[in-house]
Design a protein around this motif. Structure first.
Motif, PDB file in Angstrom:
ATOM      1  N   TRP A   1      -4.068   7.790  -0.937  1.00 25.93           N
ATOM      2  CA  TRP A   1      -3.161   7.195   0.045  1.00 25.93           C
ATOM      3  C   TRP A   1      -2.778   5.769  -0.319  1.00 25.93           C
ATOM      4  O   TRP A   1      -3.571   5.030  -0.873  1.00 25.93           O
ATOM      5  N   ASN A   2      -1.579   5.409   0.080  1.00 26.84           N
ATOM      6  CA  ASN A   2      -1.135   4.028   0.046  1.00 26.84           C
ATOM      7  C   ASN A   2      -2.040   3.238   0.995  1.00 26.84           C
ATOM      8  O   ASN A   2      -2.536   3.782   1.972  1.00 26.84           O
ATOM      9  N   GLU A   3      -2.251   1.966   0.723  1.00 27.06           N
ATOM     10  CA  GLU A   3      -3.106   1.154   1.594  1.00 27.06           C
ATOM     11  C   GLU A   3      -2.509   0.979   2.984  1.00 27.06           C
ATOM     12  O   GLU A   3      -3.226   0.811   3.957  1.00 27.06           O
ATOM     13  N   SER A   4      -1.186   1.003   3.094  1.00 24.93           N
ATOM     14  CA  SER A   4      -0.499   0.806   4.370  1.00 24.93           C
ATOM     15  C   SER A   4      -0.297   2.132   5.087  1.00 24.93           C
ATOM     16  O   SER A   4      -0.458   3.201   4.506  1.00 24.93           O
ATOM     17  N   TYR A   5       0.074   2.032   6.349  1.00 23.88           N
ATOM     18  CA  TYR A   5       0.430   3.216   7.119  1.00 23.88           C
ATOM     19  C   TYR A   5       1.397   2.807   8.218  1.00 23.88           C
ATOM     20  O   TYR A   5       1.538   1.628   8.531  1.00 23.88           O
ATOM     21  N   PHE A   6       2.067   3.788   8.795  1.00 27.93           N
ATOM     22  CA  PHE A   6       2.951   3.567   9.924  1.00 27.93           C
ATOM     23  C   PHE A   6       2.364   4.278  11.120  1.00 27.93           C
ATOM     24  O   PHE A   6       1.959   5.441  11.021  1.00 27.93           O
ATOM     25  N   ILE A   7       2.293   3.578  12.254  1.00 26.32           N
ATOM     26  CA  ILE A   7       1.860   4.220  13.498  1.00 26.32           C
ATOM     27  C   ILE A   7       2.688   3.646  14.633  1.00 26.32           C
ATOM     28  O   ILE A   7       2.981   2.447  14.652  1.00 26.32           O
ATOM     29  N   ALA A   8       3.103   4.530  15.530  1.00 21.03           N
ATOM     30  CA  ALA A   8       3.905   4.104  16.671  1.00 21.03           C
ATOM     31  C   ALA A   8       3.552   4.946  17.879  1.00 21.03           C
ATOM     32  O   ALA A   8       3.278   6.142  17.754  1.00 21.03           O
ATOM     33  N   SER A   9       3.556   4.298  19.033  1.00 24.82           N
ATOM     34  CA  SER A   9       3.406   5.066  20.259  1.00 24.82           C
ATOM     35  C   SER A   9       4.691   5.851  20.460  1.00 24.82           C
ATOM     36  O   SER A   9       5.731   5.520  19.885  1.00 24.82           O
ATOM     37  N   CYS A  10       4.619   6.880  21.244  1.00 22.62           N
ATOM     38  CA  CYS A  10       5.774   7.770  21.391  1.00 22.62           C
ATOM     39  C   CYS A  10       6.605   7.431  22.611  1.00 22.62           C
ATOM     40  O   CYS A  10       7.061   8.304  23.325  1.00 22.62           O
ATOM     41  N   GLY A  11       6.816   6.159  22.866  1.00 17.25           N
ATOM     42  CA  GLY A  11       7.618   5.760  24.017  1.00 17.25           C
ATOM     43  C   GLY A  11       9.097   5.679  23.721  1.00 17.25           C
ATOM     44  O   GLY A  11       9.923   5.752  24.610  1.00 17.25           O
ATOM     45  N   GLY A  12       9.480   5.529  22.456  1.00 14.64           N
ATOM     46  CA  GLY A  12      10.878   5.340  22.097  1.00 14.64           C
ATOM     47  C   GLY A  12      11.715   6.596  22.212  1.00 14.64           C
ATOM     48  O   GLY A  12      12.886   6.547  22.556  1.00 14.64           O
ATOM     49  N   VAL A  13      11.150   7.740  21.921  1.00 19.97           N
ATOM     50  CA  VAL A  13      11.847   9.022  22.031  1.00 19.97           C
ATOM     51  C   VAL A  13      10.925   9.983  22.754  1.00 19.97           C
ATOM     52  O   VAL A  13       9.728   9.746  22.862  1.00 19.97           O
TER      53      VAL A  13
END
Length: 136
Positions: free
Chosen positions: A108-120
């Motif tokens: 894995w890349n050291e970074s990741y993306f995480i988001a709460s599901c409030g936008g959609v």
């Protein structure tokens, strides 16, 4: 999608997150068989962390997870556990294939993306994840 609240101690919640993990250097390392195995591994890890895997899919160089979790969950520790356990198991089970892409013990890349599901809405996000172009 039916709203499914979870209850714990003094709280009732409906917290969902969208997590995206990319392979190191965005190498196109995943096959369909590897994605199926990752689904099993991540489903098992979610159970151990007392959260629910709602949706999983990916492409050759990244994966998407949609999961429901309790407010007290330590998300950075959860993500690091997912990355370390899945990397170790995939590199072990598919060593010959992974060694063609990586010479060190990485996945894995050291970074990741995480988001709460409030936008959609979750149903829109679920449809987006389901429509990933998974390799055959």
């Amino acid at each position: 999608m039916k709203t499914d609240f979870v209850s714990s101690g003094r709280s009732v919640s409906d917290m969902k997150a969208h997590l995206v993990l990319t392979t190191k250097c965005r190498r196109k390392a995943f096959t369909g068989e590897m994605l199926a195995r990752l689904h099993e591994i991540l489903s098992d890890l979610c159970q151990k962390w007392n959260c629910k895997l709602i949706e999983f899919n990916g492409e050759e160089d990244h994966i998407h997870l949609l999961f429901q979790y309790y407010p007290q969950m330590d998300l950075p520790k959860f993500v690091n556990n997912i990355k370390s356990v899945s990397s170790r198991r995939i590199r072990s089970e598919f060593a010959e294939h992974i060694n063609a892409f990586y010479w060190k013990d990485v996945l894995w890349n050291e970074s990741y993306f995480i988001a709460s599901c409030g936008g959609v809405t979750v149903s829109v996000l679920r449809q987006y994840i389901e429509n990933q172009n998974a390799p055959v």
